[in-house]
Design an enzyme around this catalytic site. Structure first.
Site, PDB file in Angstrom:
ATOM      1  N   LYS A  28       5.485   4.386   4.548  1.00 30.24           N
ATOM      2  CA  LYS A  28       5.630   5.500   4.146  1.00 30.24           C
ATOM      3  C   LYS A  28       4.262   6.045   3.828  1.00 30.24           C
ATOM      4  CE  LYS A  28      10.280   5.696   2.570  1.00 30.24           C
ATOM      5  NZ  LYS A  28      11.019   5.755   1.440  1.00 30.24           N
ATOM      6  N   LYS A  87       2.503   5.751   1.438  1.00 28.31           N
ATOM      7  CA  LYS A  87       2.521   6.508  -0.006  1.00 28.31           C
ATOM      8  C   LYS A  87       2.404   5.362  -1.179  1.00 28.31           C
ATOM      9  CE  LYS A  87       7.159   8.038  -0.482  1.00 28.31           C
ATOM     10  NZ  LYS A  87       8.122   9.303  -0.628  1.00 28.31           N
TER      11      LYS A  87
END
Length: 134
Positions: free
Chosen positions: A45, A47
Site C-alpha cells: 500500500k 504507507k
C-alpha cells in the site's frame, strides 16, 4: 450464523471507523476484521501507519462490534479468507466500489458502505500537519 468480513488499516481509529464496523456487523452475527499488517501496508500500500499492528489490533478488539481480528498480509488473501472463515458477506467502504466484485464468484455477498463523509484518517493527518506548521 452469518459471518461478515471487512479489511483495513484502521490507523488513528476514529468514529468513522466505528460507524463502518457497526454497519458491517448489521449484515450478520459475527464480524471478522482483516487488519493490514505493517509489512503489507508498507510493501503493497506504500504507507506507514502511526500505530503498529499490535496496537491497532488491540484497539479493534476493544470495539464491541468486532468478534475476531486477523492479519491481512496480501491482496490475494481475501479470496482464500472467504472459504477459510465461511464468509457470507464481504463489506468495504464505497471508496473501493467495484474493486472486490470478483469475490461474488466465491459465493459471497459484496457490499460497499458509504464512508462517514466529514472524517478520514488522511484528513486528520492533514489537519495535524497544518496546525504544526502554524
Amino acid at each position: 450464523m452469518k459471518r461478515v468480513i471487512t479489511y483495513g488499516t484502521f490507523d488513528l481509529l476514529h468514529y468513522g471507523h466505528v460507524n463502518l464496523l457497526r454497519r458491517a456487523k448489521e449484515y450478520g452475527d459475527y464480524l471478522i476484521v482483516g487488519l493490514s499488517t505493517d509489512e503489507f501496508n508498507w510493501k503493497s500500500k506504500h504507507k506507514k501507519a502511526y500505530f503498529d499492528y499490535a496496537k491497532r489490533k488491540q484497539l479493534l478488539e476493544a470495539i464491541r462490534y468486532v468478534d475476531l481480528v486477523i492479519p491481512e498480509e496480501s491482496w490475494e488473501q481475501k479470496k482464500t479468507d472467504m472459504k477459510k472463515y465461511k464468509i457470507d458477506t464481504f463489506v468495504m467502504g464505497d471508496d473501493w466500489k467495484g474493486k472486490f466484485d470478483y469475490l461474488k464468484d466465491e459465493g459471497v455477498k459484496v457490499v460497499y458502505l458509504p464512508r462517514t463523509p466529514e472524517i478520514s484518517t488522511t484528513q486528520i493527518k492533514t489537519d495535524l500537519n497544518e496546525k504544526r506548521g502554524k
